[in-house]
Design a protein around this motif. Structure first.
Motif, PDB file in Angstrom:
ATOM      1  N   PRO A  65     -37.685 104.658 -61.804  1.00 43.71           N
ATOM      2  CA  PRO A  65     -38.590 105.362 -62.545  1.00 43.71           C
ATOM      3  C   PRO A  65     -40.004 104.861 -62.499  1.00 43.71           C
ATOM      4  CG  PRO A  65     -36.994 104.513 -64.037  1.00 43.71           C
ATOM      5  CD  PRO A  65     -36.599 104.144 -62.732  1.00 43.71           C
ATOM      6  N   THR A  66     -40.993 105.545 -62.622  1.00 40.81           N
ATOM      7  CA  THR A  66     -42.434 105.255 -63.032  1.00 40.81           C
ATOM      8  C   THR A  66     -42.362 104.282 -64.395  1.00 40.81           C
ATOM      9  OG1 THR A  66     -43.476 107.082 -61.931  1.00 40.81           O
ATOM     10  CG2 THR A  66     -44.900 105.475 -63.477  1.00 40.81           C
ATOM     11  N   ALA A  67     -42.933 103.031 -64.360  1.00 43.66           N
ATOM     12  CA  ALA A  67     -43.081 102.153 -65.591  1.00 43.66           C
ATOM     13  C   ALA A  67     -44.377 102.406 -65.910  1.00 43.66           C
ATOM     14  CB  ALA A  67     -42.874 100.782 -64.886  1.00 43.66           C
ATOM     15  N   MET A  68     -44.663 102.246 -67.259  1.00 43.47           N
ATOM     16  CA  MET A  68     -46.050 102.674 -67.714  1.00 43.47           C
ATOM     17  C   MET A  68     -46.092 101.817 -69.005  1.00 43.47           C
ATOM     18  SD  MET A  68     -46.890 106.722 -67.240  1.00 43.47           S
ATOM     19  CE  MET A  68     -45.109 107.367 -67.612  1.00 43.47           C
ATOM     20  N   ALA A  69     -47.456 101.477 -69.198  1.00 40.38           N
ATOM     21  CA  ALA A  69     -47.606 100.544 -70.563  1.00 40.38           C
ATOM     22  C   ALA A  69     -49.065 100.741 -70.793  1.00 40.38           C
ATOM     23  CB  ALA A  69     -47.299  99.175 -70.282  1.00 40.38           C
ATOM     24  N   GLY A  70     -49.332 100.472 -72.241  1.00 40.74           N
ATOM     25  CA  GLY A  70     -50.627 100.444 -72.576  1.00 40.74           C
ATOM     26  C   GLY A  70     -50.957  99.505 -73.683  1.00 40.74           C
ATOM     27  N   SER A  71     -52.022  99.027 -73.994  1.00 44.06           N
ATOM     28  CA  SER A  71     -52.593  97.919 -74.780  1.00 44.06           C
ATOM     29  C   SER A  71     -52.623  98.986 -76.252  1.00 44.06           C
ATOM     30  CB  SER A  71     -53.959  97.504 -74.478  1.00 44.06           C
ATOM     31  OG  SER A  71     -54.989  98.608 -74.463  1.00 44.06           O
ATOM     32  N   SER A  72     -52.821 100.139 -76.095  1.00 46.95           N
ATOM     33  CA  SER A  72     -52.805 101.105 -77.689  1.00 46.95           C
ATOM     34  C   SER A  72     -52.012 102.109 -77.485  1.00 46.95           C
ATOM     35  CB  SER A  72     -54.200 101.207 -77.733  1.00 46.95           C
ATOM     36  OG  SER A  72     -54.846 102.019 -76.716  1.00 46.95           O
ATOM     37  N   PRO A  73     -51.912 102.794 -78.517  1.00 48.29           N
ATOM     38  CA  PRO A  73     -51.107 104.309 -78.404  1.00 48.29           C
ATOM     39  C   PRO A  73     -51.806 105.287 -77.671  1.00 48.29           C
ATOM     40  CG  PRO A  73     -50.794 103.382 -80.604  1.00 48.29           C
ATOM     41  CD  PRO A  73     -51.672 102.389 -80.063  1.00 48.29           C
ATOM     42  N   GLY A  74     -53.218 105.211 -77.680  1.00 45.97           N
ATOM     43  CA  GLY A  74     -54.085 106.064 -76.994  1.00 45.97           C
ATOM     44  C   GLY A  74     -53.948 105.800 -75.599  1.00 45.97           C
ATOM     45  N   SER A  75     -54.016 104.657 -75.138  1.00 45.76           N
ATOM     46  CA  SER A  75     -54.075 104.308 -73.911  1.00 45.76           C
ATOM     47  C   SER A  75     -52.744 104.718 -73.021  1.00 45.76           C
ATOM     48  CB  SER A  75     -54.337 102.814 -73.397  1.00 45.76           C
ATOM     49  OG  SER A  75     -53.427 102.195 -73.957  1.00 45.76           O
ATOM     50  N   CYS A  76     -51.807 104.433 -73.749  1.00 41.82           N
ATOM     51  CA  CYS A  76     -50.018 104.989 -73.520  1.00 41.82           C
ATOM     52  C   CYS A  76     -50.132 106.563 -73.413  1.00 41.82           C
ATOM     53  CB  CYS A  76     -49.087 104.655 -74.444  1.00 41.82           C
ATOM     54  SG  CYS A  76     -48.831 102.820 -74.538  1.00 41.82           S
ATOM     55  N   LEU A  77     -50.836 107.455 -74.153  1.00 41.77           N
ATOM     56  CA  LEU A  77     -50.869 108.745 -74.297  1.00 41.77           C
ATOM     57  C   LEU A  77     -51.510 109.148 -72.992  1.00 41.77           C
ATOM     58  CD1 LEU A  77     -51.450 111.231 -77.132  1.00 41.77           C
ATOM     59  CD2 LEU A  77     -53.076 111.120 -75.324  1.00 41.77           C
ATOM     60  N   LEU A  78     -52.708 108.426 -72.649  1.00 41.76           N
ATOM     61  CA  LEU A  78     -53.577 109.023 -71.669  1.00 41.76           C
ATOM     62  C   LEU A  78     -52.920 108.764 -70.234  1.00 41.76           C
ATOM     63  CD1 LEU A  78     -57.041 108.027 -72.849  1.00 41.76           C
ATOM     64  CD2 LEU A  78     -56.222 110.072 -72.650  1.00 41.76           C
ATOM     65  N   THR A  79     -51.944 107.549 -70.088  1.00 41.26           N
ATOM     66  CA  THR A  79     -51.229 107.311 -68.795  1.00 41.26           C
ATOM     67  C   THR A  79     -50.210 108.248 -68.846  1.00 41.26           C
ATOM     68  OG1 THR A  79     -51.854 104.964 -69.310  1.00 41.26           O
ATOM     69  CG2 THR A  79     -49.919 105.605 -67.751  1.00 41.26           C
ATOM     70  N   GLU A  80     -49.780 108.565 -70.020  1.00 44.50           N
ATOM     71  CA  GLU A  80     -48.462 109.721 -69.890  1.00 44.50           C
ATOM     72  C   GLU A  80     -49.041 111.059 -69.471  1.00 44.50           C
ATOM     73  OE1 GLU A  80     -46.263 109.649 -73.433  1.00 44.50           O
ATOM     74  OE2 GLU A  80     -45.872 107.525 -72.920  1.00 44.50           O
ATOM     75  N   LEU A  81     -50.111 111.591 -69.891  1.00 46.57           N
ATOM     76  CA  LEU A  81     -50.990 112.860 -69.817  1.00 46.57           C
ATOM     77  C   LEU A  81     -51.217 112.850 -68.387  1.00 46.57           C
ATOM     78  CD1 LEU A  81     -52.013 115.370 -70.778  1.00 46.57           C
ATOM     79  CD2 LEU A  81     -54.236 114.295 -71.151  1.00 46.57           C
TER      80      LEU A  81
END
Length: 165
Positions: free
Chosen positions: A77-93
């Motif tokens: 599965p694609t692995a994703m991470a972010g330094s903030s909730p907003g960056s996680c949301l944008l990566t998922e989007l």
């Protein structure tokens, strides 16, 4: 798993102005990444640590930066991470929409610069979501990895012009 990463430091220094006097900050992030990899952590934790460290190191007083990272590997599965909730949301989007600055950086294997989201029309839904998160400019950097692994580090700057040509 040994992860080889080359962030195009030399390319970035010549193409993008990020208020960093020289390449020391980028070199420091790369050195920190090496320490994380050699620490033999799980991929998700490594990406999370790298996102948080990159955002903290590349930001400054009055210049907030957040960071999203994605890693796509065959049969995993694609692995994703972010330094903030907003960056996680944008990566998922980007995954939901199938495009955005991070995926464009992977696809083109080149840096994707959006100096002012007000004037960006390639990804309308991404732009709306980014603006709602208080993002003014974006820089997508492809991560050149071993084998068929693909990745991107996407920096989100609060101010338009956070990155410039």
């Amino acid at each position: 798993m040994l992860l080889w990463l080359f962030i195009f430091v030399r390319e970035e220094r010549s193409l993008v102005v990020t208020d960093v006097a020289d390449g020391r900050v980028f070199a420091d992030v790369a050195a920190h990444l090496q320490d994380l990899v050699l620490g033999n952590r799980g991929v998700e934790q490594l990406l999370q640590d790298l996102a948080e460290y990159s955002a903290a190191r590349l930001g400054s007083a009055g210049r907030d930066v957040s960071c999203g990272i994605r890693l796509t590997r065959p049969k995993k599965p694609t692995a994703m991470a972010g330094s903030s909730p907003g960056s996680c949301l944008l990566t998922e989007l980007e995954d939901t929409q199938g495009d955005g600055p991070g995926l464009a950086a992977i696809r083109t294997r080149g840096t994707v610069l959006v100096p002012d989201l007000e004037h960006e029309d390639r990804w309308p839904e991404y732009v709306v979501a980014a603006r709602e998160q208080g993002i003014g400019s974006v820089l997508g950097i492809p991560l050149i990895l071993e084998g068929k692994d693909l990745g991107a580090l996407t920096l989100h700057f609060e101010q338009p012009g956070g990155v410039q040509r």
